[in-house]
Every structure is written in structure tokens, then in C-alpha cells.
Design an enzyme around this catalytic site. Sequence first.
Site, PDB file in Angstrom:
ATOM      1  N   LYS A   1      -1.322   0.230  -1.021  1.00 33.78           N
ATOM      2  CA  LYS A   1      -0.227  -0.754  -0.934  1.00 33.78           C
ATOM      3  C   LYS A   1       0.868  -0.415  -1.960  1.00 33.78           C
ATOM      4  O   LYS A   1       0.684   0.478  -2.791  1.00 33.78           O
ATOM      5  CB  LYS A   1      -0.777  -2.164  -1.144  1.00 33.78           C
ATOM      6  CG  LYS A   1      -1.346  -2.420  -2.529  1.00 33.78           C
ATOM      7  CD  LYS A   1      -2.170  -3.683  -2.536  1.00 33.78           C
ATOM      8  CE  LYS A   1      -2.880  -3.870  -3.848  1.00 33.78           C
ATOM      9  NZ  LYS A   1      -2.411  -4.935  -4.660  1.00 33.78           N
TER      10      LYS A   1
ATOM     11  N   TYR B   1      21.661   0.828 -28.440  1.00 33.85           N
ATOM     12  CA  TYR B   1      22.123  -0.565 -28.399  1.00 33.85           C
ATOM     13  C   TYR B   1      21.389  -1.419 -29.428  1.00 33.85           C
ATOM     14  O   TYR B   1      20.169  -1.292 -29.591  1.00 33.85           O
ATOM     15  CB  TYR B   1      21.861  -1.165 -27.021  1.00 33.85           C
ATOM     16  CG  TYR B   1      22.763  -0.644 -25.930  1.00 33.85           C
ATOM     17  CD1 TYR B   1      24.135  -0.833 -25.990  1.00 33.85           C
ATOM     18  CD2 TYR B   1      22.225   0.012 -24.828  1.00 33.85           C
ATOM     19  CE1 TYR B   1      24.960  -0.367 -24.968  1.00 33.85           C
ATOM     20  CE2 TYR B   1      23.037   0.475 -23.804  1.00 33.85           C
ATOM     21  CZ  TYR B   1      24.402   0.282 -23.885  1.00 33.85           C
ATOM     22  OH  TYR B   1      25.206   0.752 -22.891  1.00 33.85           O
TER      23      TYR B   1
HETATM   24  C1  LIG Z   1      -7.689  -7.594  -2.762  1.00 34.22           C
HETATM   25  C2  LIG Z   1      -7.522  -6.333  -3.540  1.00 34.22           C
HETATM   26  N1  LIG Z   1      -8.483  -5.403  -3.476  1.00 34.22           N
HETATM   27  C3  LIG Z   1      -8.394  -4.240  -4.174  1.00 34.22           C
HETATM   28  C4  LIG Z   1      -7.311  -3.990  -4.985  1.00 34.22           C
HETATM   29  C5  LIG Z   1      -7.266  -2.715  -5.798  1.00 34.22           C
HETATM   30  O1  LIG Z   1      -7.300  -3.063  -7.158  1.00 34.22           O
HETATM   31  P1  LIG Z   1      -7.209  -1.919  -8.282  1.00 34.22           P
HETATM   32  O2  LIG Z   1      -5.869  -1.291  -8.133  1.00 34.22           O
HETATM   33  O3  LIG Z   1      -7.332  -2.662  -9.568  1.00 34.22           O
HETATM   34  O4  LIG Z   1      -8.314  -0.990  -7.992  1.00 34.22           O
HETATM   35  C6  LIG Z   1      -6.287  -4.940  -5.073  1.00 34.22           C
HETATM   36  C7  LIG Z   1      -5.138  -4.680  -5.941  1.00 34.22           C
HETATM   37  O5  LIG Z   1      -4.481  -5.507  -6.490  1.00 34.22           O
HETATM   38  C8  LIG Z   1      -6.389  -6.147  -4.325  1.00 34.22           C
HETATM   39  O6  LIG Z   1      -5.454  -7.078  -4.390  1.00 34.22           O
END
Ligand SMILES: Cc1ncc(COP(=O)(O)O)c(C=O)c1O
Length: 369
Positions: A35, A253
Site C-alpha cells: 500500500k 533559516y
Molecule cells: C492491517 C495492516 N496489516 C499489515 C500492515 C503492515 O504493517 P507493517 O508495515 O508494520 O509491517 C499494515 C500497515 O499499516 C496494516 O494496516
Amino acid sequence: MPRETVARINLDSLRHNFHIARERAGGARAMAVVKADGYGHGIERVARALAGETDHYAVACLEEAVALREAGLTQPVLLMQGVHQASDLSLCDAEDFIVVVHHEHQVEWLESGGARPRVWLKVNSGMNRLGFAPGEVAAVCQRLQRSGIRATGAMTHFACADDETSDRTAEQTALFDEATAPLGSIDRSVANSAAHFRPGQRMFDWTRPGIMLYGSSPMLGHHGPELGLKSVMTLESRLIAIRDLAPGEAVGYGETWRATRPTVMGMVCAGYGDGYPRHAVNGTPVGVRGTRASLIGRVSMDMLAVDLTGVEGATVGDPVELWGPNIPIDEVAACAGTISYELLTGVTGRVPRMALESRPTGRMTGSES
Ligand SMILES: Cc1ncc(COP(=O)(O)O)c(C=O)c1O
């Protein structure tokens, strides 16, 4: 003309990290979480690189799942937030997207519609973001069955798996187990990256590693390499100016850093406009000529300054590693009061991603996008 600031994406390291996830998953299968544009590495690039390794992908939303299909990837995709409107269910059915159902309104959409996508139930085992209470799960399953829909999986998400001292993960695991055991032979999934590093953690049927695939530590107080992970993204820039500062002279800055001794200062052409964190403090490590130099002064939109005093022979044009194999992103994140997830997903669109991987010859080759 190539930009001086680039993100090099090492796909060999990505696959190495996936292998670690698979090993640590024990008998469970690992689905790659891609994602947020593959945690900033490019969803298509990352998914393709793992296509021969992972059986499923996991994404947050429908647009990301569609992007995988448009890239020609055919594996099932888990939509971890499910759909946000009933009319999307038929696309999920047609494309073999597995729809997570976490709320009453999604059950009603399934009951009233003709689409029959694959469904996983989300169990709220204590994180209180999404999901049905453990005591509701069996009833939801039966309701769906009456509409001809069999939930083929169940999942939950951990709130504190990154904290080695917390008991919450064991408690959440037990609640999930109890709630889903009566559902018979369904796929069960609990583990994010951090859970892969918790001794004795039950993995059930599928794990969902995300951040560890990208080489960053999911555990508080550790860096990725300490856990056997390899950095995937190197954020690289160049020195575009070098000047000598006398004691008392400031840089940047707000003049938040002032020389206390004669200082050789280098300007690097990357800043928060590229995704480098503006809140990184003085002393944040920056790699120059194999030496760890220090960030000095406030990060600007397009530039940042480093103290080159201890760096032998630094020259305008030298490459600079802002994070990567020598400068752990977890360390930079800690210096900026944030986490690697935010840095990786925050690298901006003006930074070209350059993918690197070794060919059968053993040589690394690159492609830019
Ligand atoms: C529902 C769910 N599963 C798995 C993951 C993967 O988590 P990570 O990147 O900490 O392995 C996420 C990431 O936020 C998530 O929201």
C-alpha cells in the site's frame, strides 16, 4: 538531465527482505503489503519485483488494487479496508480482490447486492480502529452465510507489536484465536512486520509484512540491519557548494546552528521539498565519502547543510547519502521525531526513483522512472 537527488531502489534487497519475512513466518504464507505506493518505492515496481515470491498482495484501498491489475499482476489482492461503497463489490468479485469486512454497513451491502467477492472478516482484538468485537464474529459469519457468502478468512491487527516489553500482542492473539476458532477451516492472519520478530508469536495461516520488506526495523529501538534486513531505498543527493565558516557564523533559516570552531560546511541539494524531514535535528547523520557527517542548521525546501570538517577531501559534486545502507533510515527518523514509514512514504514526486537489480550476470543494472 538527471536530477541530483534520486531515490535508488534496490530490488535485490527487497527480495532478500521478503525471504526473511517468509522464513520468520514459519509455516504461514506471507503476503506482501504494498500500500501507499509500495511504502513510497513505487507500487508497480515493488509488486513486480515480488511477483515470483508472494502469493498475494495486501493494499489499503481499491485504487491500489486496480493499479496492480493495470500492471498486469494477477495474484489475489487483499483490500484491508474493504470497499467504501456497495457498487465497488462487483469489481472486487470480477478482479479477485479479497474484501475485508469490518463494519455493519459493509455486511448490509453484501446482503443486498448480487456481487459475491471473496470476503475476510476483520476482528477488533483491541486496537479499536476497525473490526467486529470478538463476540460478534460468529454471528456476522452466519449472517453472510444466509446470503450465500462464506467468509474465507479472518484477520486482526496489533497495536503494540513493535514494543518488546508489551504483553498486548499476546492478549490480542488469544482473543483473536478464541473468536475465530469456531469458524472452522478459514485462513487466519494476524502478523504485521513486528510480529515476525516476536519470539513465540503464533503466525496462523498468512502474515502481512510491510515495513520490513523495505529494510526498515519494525521494532522500537532497532535498525533494520540489526534484524538482518537490507535497506531498499537510498536517498542520494550531491554537494553543490562548500564554504569555510569562522567561529560565530551561522547557517540557514533562523540561524539555529552557529559555528563554535572553524568549520567546513557543505550544501546538499535536497530538502523537505524532496521529503527529507524538516524537523531533523543538528547532528542527524549524513553520509559523505564513507564518513558520517552531521546535519547542521534548519533543513530548507531544496537544500540542507552538513558539517564536512572531519570529511577527508570532500569536493563539490560528491554524492551524499541521506539514508540508505550506511545511514539507517530508522536513525534519521529518530532524529526527526518520526518513523521510517513517514519518511519513505513522504519522498516527493520530484525525486526520480531509480530501480537497481542484479541480472543473471551478477551485475547491477538500473532503470529510471
Ligand atoms: C492491517 C495492516 N496489516 C499489515 C500492515 C503492515 O504493517 P507493517 O508495515 O508494520 O509491517 C499494515 C500497515 O499499516 C496494516 O494496516
